[in-house]
Design a protein around this motif. Structure first.
Motif, PDB file in Angstrom:
ATOM      1  N   LEU A  50       0.842  -1.188   0.000  1.00 16.61           N
ATOM      2  CA  LEU A  50       0.000   0.000   0.000  1.00 16.61           C
ATOM      3  C   LEU A  50       0.879   1.240   0.000  1.00 16.61           C
ATOM      4  O   LEU A  50       1.972   1.240   0.560  1.00 16.61           O
ATOM      5  CB  LEU A  50      -0.906   0.034   1.237  1.00 16.61           C
ATOM      6  N   TRP A  64      -3.578   5.597   3.823  1.00 19.58           N
ATOM      7  CA  TRP A  64      -3.018   4.464   3.081  1.00 19.58           C
ATOM      8  C   TRP A  64      -3.995   4.076   1.986  1.00 19.58           C
ATOM      9  O   TRP A  64      -5.209   4.072   2.194  1.00 19.58           O
ATOM     10  CB  TRP A  64      -2.756   3.284   4.019  1.00 19.58           C
ATOM     11  N   ASP A  65      -3.436   3.725   0.822  1.00 17.82           N
ATOM     12  CA  ASP A  65      -4.277   3.498  -0.354  1.00 17.82           C
ATOM     13  C   ASP A  65      -3.679   2.387  -1.213  1.00 17.82           C
ATOM     14  O   ASP A  65      -2.560   1.920  -0.979  1.00 17.82           O
ATOM     15  CB  ASP A  65      -4.356   4.805  -1.153  1.00 17.82           C
ATOM     16  N   PHE A 151      -7.149   3.916   6.186  1.00 21.06           N
ATOM     17  CA  PHE A 151      -7.177   3.644   4.750  1.00 21.06           C
ATOM     18  C   PHE A 151      -8.183   4.570   4.063  1.00 21.06           C
ATOM     19  O   PHE A 151      -9.146   5.018   4.682  1.00 21.06           O
ATOM     20  CB  PHE A 151      -7.588   2.198   4.476  1.00 21.06           C
TER      21      PHE A 151
END
Length: 167
Positions: A50, A64-65, A151
């Motif tokens: 990520l 976070w992606d 996220f």
């Protein structure tokens, strides 16, 4: 900073280009459908890489992606955008993408036609200065934090949609 004048294609839900729009307009709450690419990078241990979005991003800063995600530029194919974005963001050129799914994601300020790919990659990942770093997460670590707010909503939605029953 993202360029608000950058041009994106406007598309229908099948991915057919029907016009163009600036990044600024696309992210200003117009909800005009525009295509993006996502690449999920797994290693051979089943961990998922990520990226951390930098604080200067106009959408979901500091979260976070998906390992790699980016817009398709006007005049560019989805495959060209994927190759460009993966190289720009992660410094990876020697991977084999596998198409997973296409779907419409609607956030608070935008509406995207998401073209999702995945790959297994054990080489070096070199996040660019477009990102605030990145790392591999175990499935357990992701599951334990899925609802924590760390996220992006897009990642949470996509992870649940595509990988919860798979891993």
């Amino acid at each position: 900073m993202d360029n608000p004048k950058e041009l994106f294609p406007v598309c229908d839900e099948e991915g057919n280009v029907v016009g163009k729009i600036s990044r600024g307009e696309a992210h200003a709450g117009t909800k005009v459908l525009h295509p993006v690419v996502h690449l999920h990078v797994f290693n051979s241990q089943g961990e998922l890489y990520l990226q951390k979005r930098p604080e200067w991003k106009d959408i979901q800063p500091g979260k976070w992606d998906t390992a790699c995600g980016g817009h398709v530029n006007y005049g560019e194919t989805v495959e060209e955008a994927l190759k460009r974005e993966v190289w720009e963001e992660l410094g990876i050129a020697d991977y084999v993408p596998r198409f997973v799914k296409r779907y419409v994601f609607e956030g608070l300020r935008e509406r995207e036609l998401v073209n999702v790919y995945e790959t297994v990659y054990d080489g070096e990942v070199c996040p660019s200065d477009e990102l605030d770093g990145g790392r591999f997460f175990s499935v357990q670590e992701i599951s334990d934090n899925l609802e924590s707010g760390m996220f992006t909503p897009n990642f949470v939605d996509e992870y649940k949609r595509l990988f919860v029953d798979k891993v």
